[in-house]
Motif scaffolding. Structure first.
Motif, PDB file in Angstrom:
ATOM      1  N   SER A  15     -77.945 -41.249 -12.921  1.00 20.00           N
ATOM      2  CA  SER A  15     -78.092 -42.364 -13.856  1.00 20.00           C
ATOM      3  C   SER A  15     -77.024 -42.303 -14.933  1.00 20.00           C
ATOM      4  N   GLY A  16     -77.041 -43.327 -15.789  1.00 19.66           N
ATOM      5  CA  GLY A  16     -76.292 -43.283 -17.023  1.00 19.66           C
ATOM      6  C   GLY A  16     -77.109 -42.505 -18.037  1.00 19.66           C
ATOM      7  N   CYS A  17     -76.759 -42.633 -19.312  1.00 18.51           N
ATOM      8  CA  CYS A  17     -77.417 -41.831 -20.333  1.00 18.51           C
ATOM      9  C   CYS A  17     -78.355 -42.625 -21.233  1.00 18.51           C
ATOM     10  N   ALA A  18     -78.517 -43.915 -20.967  1.00 22.82           N
ATOM     11  CA  ALA A  18     -79.432 -44.700 -21.785  1.00 22.82           C
ATOM     12  C   ALA A  18     -80.840 -44.131 -21.660  1.00 22.82           C
ATOM     13  N   HIS A  19     -81.464 -43.852 -22.793  1.00 22.92           N
ATOM     14  CA  HIS A  19     -82.832 -43.342 -22.876  1.00 22.92           C
ATOM     15  C   HIS A  19     -82.978 -41.917 -22.335  1.00 22.92           C
ATOM     16  N   ALA A  20     -81.887 -41.264 -21.972  1.00 25.89           N
ATOM     17  CA  ALA A  20     -81.984 -39.904 -21.431  1.00 25.89           C
ATOM     18  C   ALA A  20     -82.001 -38.843 -22.511  1.00 25.89           C
ATOM     19  N   PHE A  21     -81.560 -39.206 -23.736  1.00 21.05           N
ATOM     20  CA  PHE A  21     -81.516 -38.261 -24.846  1.00 21.05           C
ATOM     21  C   PHE A  21     -82.172 -38.875 -26.070  1.00 21.05           C
ATOM     22  N   ASP A  22     -82.684 -38.008 -26.944  1.00 20.99           N
ATOM     23  CA  ASP A  22     -83.176 -38.491 -28.227  1.00 20.99           C
ATOM     24  C   ASP A  22     -82.015 -39.148 -28.976  1.00 20.99           C
TER      25      ASP A  22
END
Length: 301
Positions: A136-143
């Motif tokens: 995936s990309g990183c949207a919503h994957a990190f705080d």
């Protein structure tokens, strides 16, 4: 991710619960064959001086020819033997940045990882992979704050997998963020993490990957107990690991793995060996990545 260098993070992020992805979307789901990560879509003098000038000129010419010969031989030798360290290093860096595109899942995230001496007191550990997230990309994957800190290096692709220990008491998510950054930008981020101790801040913890029907089904943001973040400078990758209990218990005071594995640490994550889980498994997945890069850049004999 925005390309601008972030200001120092201020204030803690919200602890939104992670969604539980369908394990059917995992790379390894629904196929008996080895799964692959394949989603991819640059100055004269008078008369008497002339003989001396001629002699000096001849000597200088001879030295020049000799010097050019030596230099040429050295250059030719480096081409023939492949001793150009800068070129080799650049090639490995570039190769590392493409591994997410066509590398087998089992090569980056093996089904079983052996951790000889990785547990508390040097005990051995074995981790079993129970879930692989779709790339995936990183949207919503990190705080939000961690997302902001990582913004300067960009997000090319994010690969994640979750493991459990032999007793299924602990769960650990490991991640490999493949960035868009050049070596200088990765070095700058690594320096910032080191100088500002960003890898010790609980408001910059990575998020776990939970999957329905597995021991990690209840592994959400509130269950994060200990973690590691490693910014590589020889590859455009940020590697991380985050651990918690498999029973879904919440953790009020998470502790960075580097502190949890210290002798005499008395926090609950430290006493349970969760620091060893995150550090041990994270180190081995990072090692696998470097081995894969080395194999991909080896010259045929």
């Amino acid at each position: 991710m925005a390309p601008a260098h972030p200001a120092h993070p201020v204030g803690p992020p919200s602890q939104a619960a992670s969604a539980s992805p369908d394990p059917a979307l995992a790379w390894s789901a629904g196929s008996a064959a080895r799964p692959f990560v394949s989603f991819g879509e640059p100055e004269g003098f008078g008369e008497r001086a002339r003989p001396r000038v001629r002699r000096r000129t001849a000597a200088a010419a001879a030295c020049l020819v000799l010097g050019l010969g030596l230099i040429g031989g050295a250059v030719t030798g480096s081409w023939l033997t492949g001793d150009d360290g800068d070129v080799a290093s650049g090639s490995a860096y570039t190769t590392a940045g493409t591994l997410w595109h066509g590398t087998p899942v089992d090569q980056l995230f093996p089904p079983t990882v052996e951790g000889t001496g990785a547990g508390p007191g040097g005990a051995d550990r074995t981790w079993t992979r129970i879930a692989v997230a779709p790339d995936s990309g990183c949207a919503h994957a990190f705080d939000p704050l961690l997302h902001k800190v990582l913004a300067p290096v960009g997000c090319q692709r994010l690969l994640r997998a979750t493991y459990t220990d032999a007793t299924q008491s602990h769960v650990t998510t490991v991640g490999l963020l493949f960035t868009k950054a050049d070596p200088a930008t990765m070095s700058a981020l690594a320096t910032r993490f080191r100088d500002e101790r960003l890898d010790r801040r609980s408001d910059l913890m990575p998020r776990p990957y939970a999957a329905k029907g597995t021991a990690a089904a209840g592994f959400g943001d509130e269950q994060r107990a200990t973690w590691t973040v490693s910014v590589l400078t020889d590859a455009p990758v940020v590697a991380y690991a985050v651990s918690g209990w498999a029973d879904g218990r919440t953790v009020d005071s998470p502790q960075p793995a580097a502190d949890a594995v210290r002798s005499g640490a008395t926090t609950a994550p430290a006493q349970a060996g969760l620091g060893n889980e995150a550090q041990g498994l994270g180190d081995r997945i990072e090692r696998r990545l470097r081995q894969t890069v080395g194999s991909a850049t080896e010259k045929p004999s």
